[in-house]
Design an enzyme around this catalytic site. Structure first.
Site, mmCIF file in Angstrom:
data_model
loop_
_atom_site.group_PDB
_atom_site.id
_atom_site.type_symbol
_atom_site.label_atom_id
_atom_site.label_comp_id
_atom_site.label_asym_id
_atom_site.label_seq_id
_atom_site.Cartn_x
_atom_site.Cartn_y
_atom_site.Cartn_z
ATOM 1 N N ASP A 75 0.871 -1.175 0.000
ATOM 2 C CA ASP A 75 0.000 0.000 0.000
ATOM 3 C C ASP A 75 0.902 1.217 0.000
ATOM 4 O O ASP A 75 1.868 1.280 0.772
ATOM 5 C CB ASP A 75 -0.951 0.031 1.189
ATOM 6 C CG ASP A 75 -2.124 0.971 0.925
ATOM 7 O OD1 ASP A 75 -2.824 0.754 -0.080
ATOM 8 O OD2 ASP A 75 -2.325 1.924 1.693
ATOM 9 N N ASP A 161 3.257 10.106 -10.524
ATOM 10 C CA ASP A 161 4.657 10.195 -10.931
ATOM 11 C C ASP A 161 4.978 11.454 -11.731
ATOM 12 O O ASP A 161 6.078 11.993 -11.639
ATOM 13 C CB ASP A 161 5.045 8.966 -11.768
ATOM 14 C CG ASP A 161 5.243 7.723 -10.912
ATOM 15 O OD1 ASP A 161 5.113 7.827 -9.673
ATOM 16 O OD2 ASP A 161 5.524 6.648 -11.482
#
Length: 202
Positions: A75, A161
């Site tokens: 996670d 990202d």
């Protein structure tokens, strides 16, 4: 011995497989194992969600009678200083019911609109949970610090990202190749701790 990755996120599965490809385990995904379980991530921390995913899959696999396996869950979350740690545990669904990587990133950018660069600090955190076929649990943490840019940069990666900028290398995660990212990322750091555990305990 199988290492079963308790995730339906193929991007995460691929990163874990790439970084751990030289380990002496058969690394498989839930899809590879014919497991199609949608686990509700309702924990209040990344640690809780990581454990819940691993534990649910562990119980399922144990119930069907499998032996010689390990379950590994991941996670991860983006924690933005100016947003008091948000999106955090909500990172994958930050933009609502029909969340997508693009919508989530756009929401963060909108919330930081006009905020000075010096206040745009953030970190990515990964928590891995490993459960062996005897039910023993271990967790491994990895993080990386950076800044949130004012606009997206780069075409690679996934999640946030394209807006997460690492000052030391002056690039976003999305501007790195897969191999470059896998040498510095939060997931890489957590997986290195996992690898060290394997060396000394397995």
């Amino acid at each position: 011995m199988k290492l079963i990755i308790a995730s339906n996120n193929q991007n995460k599965v691929n990163e874990i497989k790439d970084i751990c490809r030289d380990l002496n385990y058969e690394i498989v995904s839930l899809k590879d194992e014919g497991i199609f379980i949608d686990i509700i991530e309702d924990g209040s921390t990344i640690e809780e969600n990581s454990f819940k995913k691993a534990n649910e899959i562990y119980k399922y696999i144990s119930k069907r009678g499998d032996k010689n396996f390990l379950v590994l869950s991941d996670d991860s979350g983006l924690m933005v200083d100016y947003l008091n740690g948000e999106p955090g545990v909500l990172s994958a669904r930050f933009s609502g019911e029909n969340s997508s990587d693009e919508k989530n990133s756009e929401k963060v950018l909108k919330l930081l609109d006009g905020v000075n660069y010096s206040k745009r600090g953030a970190k990515f955190l990964t928590v891995l949970t490993l459960i062996d076929d005897n039910g023993k649990k271990n967790q491994f943490h990895g993080d990386i610090y950076g800044k949130i840019l004012e606009e997206k940069r780069g075409e690679n990666g996934f999640g946030y990202d394209s807006i997460f900028y690492i000052e030391e290398i002056q690039k976003t995660f999305a501007e790195l190749s897969k191999d470059e990212k896998n040498l510095i990322s939060h997931r890489y750091k957590a997986l290195m701790k996992l690898r060290e555990y394997f060396k000394t305990n397995m």
